[in-house]
Write a protein that holds these residues in place. Structure first.
Motif, mmCIF file in Angstrom:
data_model
loop_
_atom_site.group_PDB
_atom_site.id
_atom_site.type_symbol
_atom_site.label_atom_id
_atom_site.label_comp_id
_atom_site.label_asym_id
_atom_site.label_seq_id
_atom_site.Cartn_x
_atom_site.Cartn_y
_atom_site.Cartn_z
ATOM 1 N N ASN A 72 0.826 -1.202 0.000
ATOM 2 C CA ASN A 72 0.000 0.000 0.000
ATOM 3 C C ASN A 72 0.861 1.252 0.000
ATOM 4 N N ALA A 73 0.199 2.398 -0.269
ATOM 5 C CA ALA A 73 0.819 3.699 -0.085
ATOM 6 C C ALA A 73 0.709 4.066 1.386
ATOM 7 N N ALA B 43 2.283 7.384 2.694
ATOM 8 C CA ALA B 43 2.485 8.805 2.962
ATOM 9 C C ALA B 43 2.418 9.593 1.657
ATOM 10 N N TYR B 44 2.018 10.879 1.780
ATOM 11 C CA TYR B 44 1.908 11.765 0.619
ATOM 12 C C TYR B 44 3.194 12.532 0.318
ATOM 13 N N VAL B 45 3.754 13.206 1.361
ATOM 14 C CA VAL B 45 4.876 14.116 1.135
ATOM 15 C C VAL B 45 6.012 13.783 2.084
ATOM 16 N N PRO C 196 6.052 11.142 -1.194
ATOM 17 C CA PRO C 196 5.255 9.924 -1.411
ATOM 18 C C PRO C 196 6.045 8.680 -1.015
ATOM 19 N N GLN C 197 5.393 7.790 -0.273
ATOM 20 C CA GLN C 197 6.058 6.584 0.217
ATOM 21 C C GLN C 197 5.111 5.389 0.124
ATOM 22 N N GLU D 139 10.720 5.462 -0.569
ATOM 23 C CA GLU D 139 10.284 6.773 -1.024
ATOM 24 C C GLU D 139 10.199 6.765 -2.546
#
Length: 201
Positions: A46-47, A49-51, A53-54, A155
Motif C-alpha cells: 500500500n501507499a 504517505a503523501y509528502v 510519497p512513500q 520513497e
C-alpha cells in the motif's frame, strides 16, 4: 465465531486474507548487484504517505537459496531500490506467472514474456506496459514478528503513468481496471467507482 490466531481456527483455510480484502497488488521489480532482474507480486502492499510519497510491501516467506527471505527483499538489500508496477486486469495471467518460486537468478520478465523498460531515477527494470510504475528508493526494512516477515518501505522518486490512463488530467482507474487480491485463490477487479465528499467540503 471467534478464534485466537495462536490457537488455530479449525477451518479448511486461513480466513485472515479473506477478511482484509481487497488488497492492492504491488508487482515489485528489482535488480540485484549482479545485474540480474526479478519480478514478483505482493498483496501486502500500500501507499503510506503523501509528502514525500512513500509505499510499503511485506514479504512473508523465504527460499532456501535466499536464506531468511525471497528474491525481492534480498536484491533490495543489495541495491537499495525497487519499482512498484501497478497490475491491470489485462495483465492478470502475466502477473500470476511471476508468482512462482523460481530459483534465484531467474528473470521472471523473460519467464512470463513481459516487456521491460529501464527506470529513470533508479537502476532497476520496470514493467513497460503497466498502467503506472513507482520508482522507489529504500528507506527501511523492518523485521516483523514471525520467521520470514519483512516490511519494506520506500520513497517514490519517479512516477510513470501510461498516457491512455489519463482522462482530463485525472489518473482514471476505470481505464485499466486494477486487479486486487482477496483470500484463498481469489482476486477481484475494479470496474466501478463513486465519490463521497467529506463533511464540510
Amino acid at each position: 465465531m471467534f478464534y485466537r490466531p495462536e490457537d488455530g481456527h479449525d477451518l479448511p483455510h486461513n480466513p485472515f486474507n479473506a477478511i482484509v480484502t481487497p488488497r492492492p497488488i504491488g508487482w515489485i521489480s528489482t535488480r540485484g548487484s549482479d545485474g540480474r532482474d526479478n519480478l514478483a507480486p505482493y498483496s501486502f502492499f500500500n501507499a503510506v504517505a503523501y509528502v514525500p510519497p512513500q509505499v510499503m510491501f511485506s514479504s512473508t516467506s523465504a527460499k532456501p537459496d535466499r536464506g531468511d527471505t525471497k528474491d525481492s527483499v534480498a536484491q533490495i538489500r543489495e541495491t537499495g531500490v525497487f519499482c512498484v508496477n501497478i497490475v491491470e486486469y489485462a495483465m492478470r495471467d502475466a502477473m500470476n506467472a511471476t508468482s512462482g518460486f523460481y530459483p534465484a537468478g531467474v528473470d521472471e520478465f523473460a519467464e512470463a514474456s513481459i516487456e521491460k523498460a529501464q527506470c529513470e531515477t533508479i537502476d532497476c527494470p520496470r514493467v513497460a506496459l503497466a498502467p503506472a510504475n513507482l520508482e522507489c528508493k529504500l528507506t527501511d526494512i523492518v523485521k516483523l514478528p514471525g520467521e520470514a516477515n519483512f516490511a519494506v518501505f520506500g520513497e517514490v522518486t519517479g512516477i510513470h503513468m501510461r498516457d491512455d490512463c489519463l482522462t482530463d488530467g485525472i489518473f482514471d482507474v476505470l481505464k485499466f481496471n486494477p486487479l486486487s487480491r482477496m483470500g484463498y485463490r481469489d482476486y477481484t477487479v475494479v470496474r466501478e467507482k463513486f465519490a463521497l465528499n467529506r463533511p464540510g467540503e
